[in-house]
Design a protein around this motif. Structure first.
Motif, PDB file in Angstrom:
ATOM      1  N   LEU A 103       5.306  20.319  -9.054  1.00  0.00           N
ATOM      2  CA  LEU A 103       4.099  19.748  -9.664  1.00  0.00           C
ATOM      3  C   LEU A 103       2.840  20.470  -9.195  1.00  0.00           C
ATOM      4  O   LEU A 103       1.918  20.718  -9.984  1.00  0.00           O
ATOM      5  CB  LEU A 103       4.008  18.256  -9.363  1.00  0.00           C
ATOM      6  CG  LEU A 103       5.041  17.376 -10.073  1.00  0.00           C
ATOM      7  CD1 LEU A 103       4.942  15.937  -9.588  1.00  0.00           C
ATOM      8  CD2 LEU A 103       4.866  17.459 -11.578  1.00  0.00           C
ATOM      9  N   LYS A 153      10.002  18.417  -6.200  1.00  0.00           N
ATOM     10  CA  LYS A 153       9.025  17.643  -6.979  1.00  0.00           C
ATOM     11  C   LYS A 153       7.587  18.012  -6.595  1.00  0.00           C
ATOM     12  O   LYS A 153       6.756  18.295  -7.453  1.00  0.00           O
ATOM     13  CB  LYS A 153       9.242  16.146  -6.770  1.00  0.00           C
ATOM     14  CG  LYS A 153      10.500  15.611  -7.390  1.00  0.00           C
ATOM     15  CD  LYS A 153      10.673  14.134  -7.046  1.00  0.00           C
ATOM     16  CE  LYS A 153      11.943  13.561  -7.611  1.00  0.00           C
ATOM     17  NZ  LYS A 153      12.132  12.140  -7.232  1.00  0.00           N
ATOM     18  N   ALA A 202       7.620  24.656 -12.898  1.00  0.00           N
ATOM     19  CA  ALA A 202       8.277  23.836 -13.916  1.00  0.00           C
ATOM     20  C   ALA A 202       9.768  23.724 -13.630  1.00  0.00           C
ATOM     21  O   ALA A 202      10.365  22.647 -13.770  1.00  0.00           O
ATOM     22  CB  ALA A 202       8.020  24.427 -15.307  1.00  0.00           C
ATOM     23  N   ALA A 206      10.206  21.406 -10.572  1.00  0.00           N
ATOM     24  CA  ALA A 206       9.930  20.018 -10.960  1.00  0.00           C
ATOM     25  C   ALA A 206      11.088  19.463 -11.790  1.00  0.00           C
ATOM     26  O   ALA A 206      11.530  18.331 -11.595  1.00  0.00           O
ATOM     27  CB  ALA A 206       8.617  19.925 -11.725  1.00  0.00           C
ATOM     28  N   VAL A 266       2.544  23.810 -11.090  1.00  0.00           N
ATOM     29  CA  VAL A 266       2.191  23.615 -12.505  1.00  0.00           C
ATOM     30  C   VAL A 266       0.734  23.161 -12.635  1.00  0.00           C
ATOM     31  O   VAL A 266      -0.027  23.705 -13.439  1.00  0.00           O
ATOM     32  CB  VAL A 266       3.145  22.613 -13.180  1.00  0.00           C
ATOM     33  CG1 VAL A 266       2.645  22.224 -14.560  1.00  0.00           C
ATOM     34  CG2 VAL A 266       4.551  23.197 -13.267  1.00  0.00           C
ATOM     35  N   ILE A 267       0.347  22.188 -11.844  1.00  0.00           N
ATOM     36  CA  ILE A 267      -1.028  21.668 -11.924  1.00  0.00           C
ATOM     37  C   ILE A 267      -2.038  22.745 -11.553  1.00  0.00           C
ATOM     38  O   ILE A 267      -3.047  22.919 -12.243  1.00  0.00           O
ATOM     39  CB  ILE A 267      -1.184  20.416 -11.030  1.00  0.00           C
ATOM     40  CG1 ILE A 267      -0.377  19.253 -11.621  1.00  0.00           C
ATOM     41  CG2 ILE A 267      -2.655  20.036 -10.863  1.00  0.00           C
ATOM     42  CD1 ILE A 267      -0.216  18.067 -10.678  1.00  0.00           C
TER      43      ILE A 267
END
Length: 128
Positions: free
Chosen positions: A13, A9, A119, A122, A16-17
């Protein structure tokens, strides 16, 4: 398994962020790359990467249980290796960052790969 899900997780994240921020604020990232491309910053980031890599390698050294868990383990090992290289060869690392800055298409491909990997992690972390 709980640690694997947590790391999937967080890393997912994060990747991706950071990838999205890179594409939306590319100028800011170029300024940051330029500012940190010095030996002092490489040594500092080397220590941080070394600590993070050691924590991940010691806490999450799983080579079984699904490809996503192996990917997390590989990320930990890569962080550890990156920390060692930055501490041992800060001048070389600075040279490589300068070269990478000039190769925009390679940098963009790396960011896209990071986002796809993020992705996937996540998805795996939040779906379990």
């Amino acid at each position: 398994m709980a640690l694997s899900i947590f790391l999937a997780k967080v890393i997912g994240l994060l990747f991706v962020i950071m990838g999205l921020l890179f594409f939306f604020y590319k100028k800011n990232f170029k300024i940051i790359f330029k500012a940190i491309a010095n030996e002092e910053a490489m040594v500092l980031s080397g220590y941080l990467s070394l600590v993070l890599g050691l924590c991940m390698v010691v806490g999450h050294d799983f080579w079984y249980g699904g490809i996503w868990r192996v990917i997390i383990t590989l990320i930990g090992w890569l962080a550890l290796i990156k920390g060692i290289v930055r501490l041992a060869c800060p001048k070389y690392t600075v040279k490589m960052i300068h070269k990478l800055q000039k190769k925009d298409s390679i940098l963009q491909a790396m960011v896209v790969f990071m986002m796809v990997l993020g992705a996937y992690l996540a998805y795996m972390g939040f779906s379990l």
